[in-house]
Motif scaffolding. Sequence first.
Motif, PDB file in Angstrom:
ATOM      1  N   LYS A 113       0.831  -1.209   0.000  1.00 45.60           N
ATOM      2  CA  LYS A 113       0.000   0.000   0.000  1.00 45.60           C
ATOM      3  C   LYS A 113       0.862   1.254   0.000  1.00 45.60           C
ATOM      4  O   LYS A 113       0.561   2.230  -0.709  1.00 45.60           O
ATOM      5  CB  LYS A 113      -0.937  -0.006   1.215  1.00 45.60           C
ATOM      6  N   MET A 114       1.924   1.270   0.782  1.00 51.23           N
ATOM      7  CA  MET A 114       2.819   2.413   0.791  1.00 51.23           C
ATOM      8  C   MET A 114       3.516   2.566  -0.560  1.00 51.23           C
ATOM      9  O   MET A 114       3.724   3.692  -1.047  1.00 51.23           O
ATOM     10  CB  MET A 114       3.872   2.257   1.901  1.00 51.23           C
ATOM     11  N   ALA A 115       3.878   1.429  -1.165  1.00 56.78           N
ATOM     12  CA  ALA A 115       4.524   1.477  -2.481  1.00 56.78           C
ATOM     13  C   ALA A 115       3.577   2.058  -3.522  1.00 56.78           C
ATOM     14  O   ALA A 115       3.977   2.870  -4.367  1.00 56.78           O
ATOM     15  CB  ALA A 115       4.972   0.078  -2.890  1.00 56.78           C
ATOM     16  N   GLU A 116       2.303   1.661  -3.455  1.00 58.83           N
ATOM     17  CA  GLU A 116       1.319   2.204  -4.397  1.00 58.83           C
ATOM     18  C   GLU A 116       1.204   3.717  -4.246  1.00 58.83           C
ATOM     19  O   GLU A 116       1.188   4.459  -5.249  1.00 58.83           O
ATOM     20  CB  GLU A 116      -0.049   1.556  -4.156  1.00 58.83           C
ATOM     21  N   GLU A 117       1.128   4.190  -3.024  1.00 59.66           N
ATOM     22  CA  GLU A 117       1.000   5.626  -2.796  1.00 59.66           C
ATOM     23  C   GLU A 117       2.232   6.380  -3.288  1.00 59.66           C
ATOM     24  O   GLU A 117       2.124   7.494  -3.830  1.00 59.66           O
ATOM     25  CB  GLU A 117       0.763   5.894  -1.314  1.00 59.66           C
ATOM     26  N   ALA A 118       3.406   5.752  -3.132  1.00 61.33           N
ATOM     27  CA  ALA A 118       4.632   6.385  -3.624  1.00 61.33           C
ATOM     28  C   ALA A 118       4.616   6.463  -5.146  1.00 61.33           C
ATOM     29  O   ALA A 118       5.034   7.476  -5.733  1.00 61.33           O
ATOM     30  CB  ALA A 118       5.848   5.603  -3.142  1.00 61.33           C
ATOM     31  N   HIS A 119       4.151   5.393  -5.799  1.00 64.07           N
ATOM     32  CA  HIS A 119       4.023   5.427  -7.264  1.00 64.07           C
ATOM     33  C   HIS A 119       3.078   6.547  -7.701  1.00 64.07           C
ATOM     34  O   HIS A 119       3.372   7.300  -8.629  1.00 64.07           O
ATOM     35  CB  HIS A 119       3.484   4.092  -7.771  1.00 64.07           C
ATOM     36  N   LEU A 156       1.216  -2.366 -10.024  1.00 64.99           N
ATOM     37  CA  LEU A 156       1.016  -2.515 -11.463  1.00 64.99           C
ATOM     38  C   LEU A 156      -0.073  -1.575 -11.972  1.00 64.99           C
ATOM     39  O   LEU A 156       0.043  -0.981 -13.050  1.00 64.99           O
ATOM     40  CB  LEU A 156       0.637  -3.960 -11.793  1.00 64.99           C
ATOM     41  N   ARG A 157      -1.131  -1.443 -11.196  1.00 64.87           N
ATOM     42  CA  ARG A 157      -2.281  -0.657 -11.605  1.00 64.87           C
ATOM     43  C   ARG A 157      -1.911   0.805 -11.871  1.00 64.87           C
ATOM     44  O   ARG A 157      -2.444   1.445 -12.779  1.00 64.87           O
ATOM     45  CB  ARG A 157      -3.359  -0.728 -10.523  1.00 64.87           C
ATOM     46  N   VAL A 158      -0.970   1.339 -11.094  1.00 65.43           N
ATOM     47  CA  VAL A 158      -0.574   2.739 -11.260  1.00 65.43           C
ATOM     48  C   VAL A 158       0.054   2.957 -12.635  1.00 65.43           C
ATOM     49  O   VAL A 158      -0.294   3.896 -13.365  1.00 65.43           O
ATOM     50  CB  VAL A 158       0.409   3.169 -10.151  1.00 65.43           C
ATOM     51  N   GLY A 159       0.975   2.074 -13.011  1.00 67.77           N
ATOM     52  CA  GLY A 159       1.637   2.216 -14.302  1.00 67.77           C
ATOM     53  C   GLY A 159       0.695   1.986 -15.464  1.00 67.77           C
ATOM     54  O   GLY A 159       0.748   2.701 -16.478  1.00 67.77           O
ATOM     55  N   VAL A 160      -0.169   0.981 -15.332  1.00 62.59           N
ATOM     56  CA  VAL A 160      -1.104   0.667 -16.414  1.00 62.59           C
ATOM     57  C   VAL A 160      -2.075   1.825 -16.636  1.00 62.59           C
ATOM     58  O   VAL A 160      -2.360   2.213 -17.778  1.00 62.59           O
ATOM     59  CB  VAL A 160      -1.865  -0.638 -16.099  1.00 62.59           C
ATOM     60  N   ARG A 161      -2.583   2.404 -15.558  1.00 58.47           N
ATOM     61  CA  ARG A 161      -3.513   3.531 -15.703  1.00 58.47           C
ATOM     62  C   ARG A 161      -2.831   4.704 -16.418  1.00 58.47           C
ATOM     63  O   ARG A 161      -3.421   5.327 -17.301  1.00 58.47           O
ATOM     64  CB  ARG A 161      -4.034   3.964 -14.332  1.00 58.47           C
ATOM     65  N   LYS A 162      -1.599   5.002 -16.050  1.00 61.50           N
ATOM     66  CA  LYS A 162      -0.874   6.103 -16.681  1.00 61.50           C
ATOM     67  C   LYS A 162      -0.624   5.814 -18.162  1.00 61.50           C
ATOM     68  O   LYS A 162      -0.817   6.687 -19.018  1.00 61.50           O
ATOM     69  CB  LYS A 162       0.460   6.332 -15.966  1.00 61.50           C
ATOM     70  N   ALA A 163      -0.212   4.592 -18.460  1.00 63.40           N
ATOM     71  CA  ALA A 163       0.073   4.227 -19.850  1.00 63.40           C
ATOM     72  C   ALA A 163      -1.178   4.318 -20.715  1.00 63.40           C
ATOM     73  O   ALA A 163      -1.145   4.818 -21.849  1.00 63.40           O
ATOM     74  CB  ALA A 163       0.656   2.814 -19.909  1.00 63.40           C
TER      75      ALA A 163
END
Length: 462
Positions: A113-119, A156-163
Amino acid sequence: MALSSTFWRLNLLSKPSVSLRALKPFKPKPRPMSSLPISSKLNPSNFSASKNPTFLDPETRTPYPQHDLIVLGIETSCDDTAAAVVKSNGVILSQVISSQADLLAQYGGVAPKMAEEAHLQVIDRVVQEALDKAKLTERDLSAVAVTIGPGLSLCLRVGVRKARKIAGTFSLPIIGVHHMEAHALVARLTEQELQFPFMALLISGGHNVLILAHDLGHYVQLGTTIDDAIGEAYDKIAKWLGLDLRRSGGPAIEELAREGDAKSIKFSTPMKQHKDCNFSYAGLKTQVRLAIESKNINATIPVSSATSEDRRSRADIAASFQRVAVLHLEERCERAIEWALKIEPSVKHMVVSGGVASNQYVRARLDQVVKKNNLQLVCPPPSLCTDNGVMVAWTGIENFCMGRFDPPPPADEPEDIEFDLRPRWPLGEEYAEGRSEARSMRTARIHPSLTSLVQASLQQKL
């Protein structure tokens, strides 16, 4: 052959401390474009891109210029946010990585969860800086590539949404990338002579995989971990030894091990009785933990503040652990080379990639194993061994040239879209002799392998 959305299938579902840095561009010798994999059944009119690539003529198979392909790669599978812009001739125009080193040190490992927020905090900045350093805008891109698995779903979701946002807004094709395939294929960017088939040992914090790469999208898994990966063992033991985790466990252990006696503690090599190519580091971790307890080492006291005697004890444990951990790799690679040459006698190279491949001791030991078997070791530069956007962009280029991409997503895609992410996604099918009964209970919720998806799609086109 275009696999379209049946291949990728991403359909509609306070700030942590991070460090943003731009990496010095790596400039390999440009690859001759005739050596890139080419599709014979591409129809570029199926998609709209700002820069129209050219492909191989299906009749004459004469290569047309492809040096103007430019792909943005985005990587957020674990704890680093990365983006890069790469040309199809192998020139890296930019690469940027935002490290979560402070979070790793704070939590003693990756906290999803912390990693997701950092992304989420830095993804826009990372991508924009990659474009700025390449002196390009989104309109100059040919396509966008992004890691869709394996990895942590939240990340993964953070990168996919941005892409998908970029691809949708600028009408760009989008390529879903397998994280471990990217680690293997980035070696083809830096080593011009590396052609299929080849072997690869992919070693990182979450993965230990030995594969035979027959062709792009066609891999045989010779061995994998039945429990912990070597990188996870390095990180955990570094924490127990009171080392600075802001550099990650691997470099910290490697540095301390240089001060120690690698034969001072007799740790047992894992899985000596198993005549396969699988890995196990859980038992070795237990041995090390017991050794640390017997020496009364207090991990709350940093090694930098330890007495000379305490530091020497820690160094001996680090050196002894590293020797046995890498010996386990050596023994598995020896057998894997034997199996690979039986399957594909033309194999000439063994790639070692992934974060742990940055370790110079690992490289030196495996180089001896490979040379003894008349193969050549290929290791990407350390900056391309750890997670990075370059490997994603390059893998995107290789797959794009084979027609393995999706058309642009809708520009008005809802924010609450649910993506088809693949946190547990094998790269290849298991080699029959390498199947392990110990892994039989670990198959739940595993996505079909990349190889099986590609092969099934190719069969449908026949």
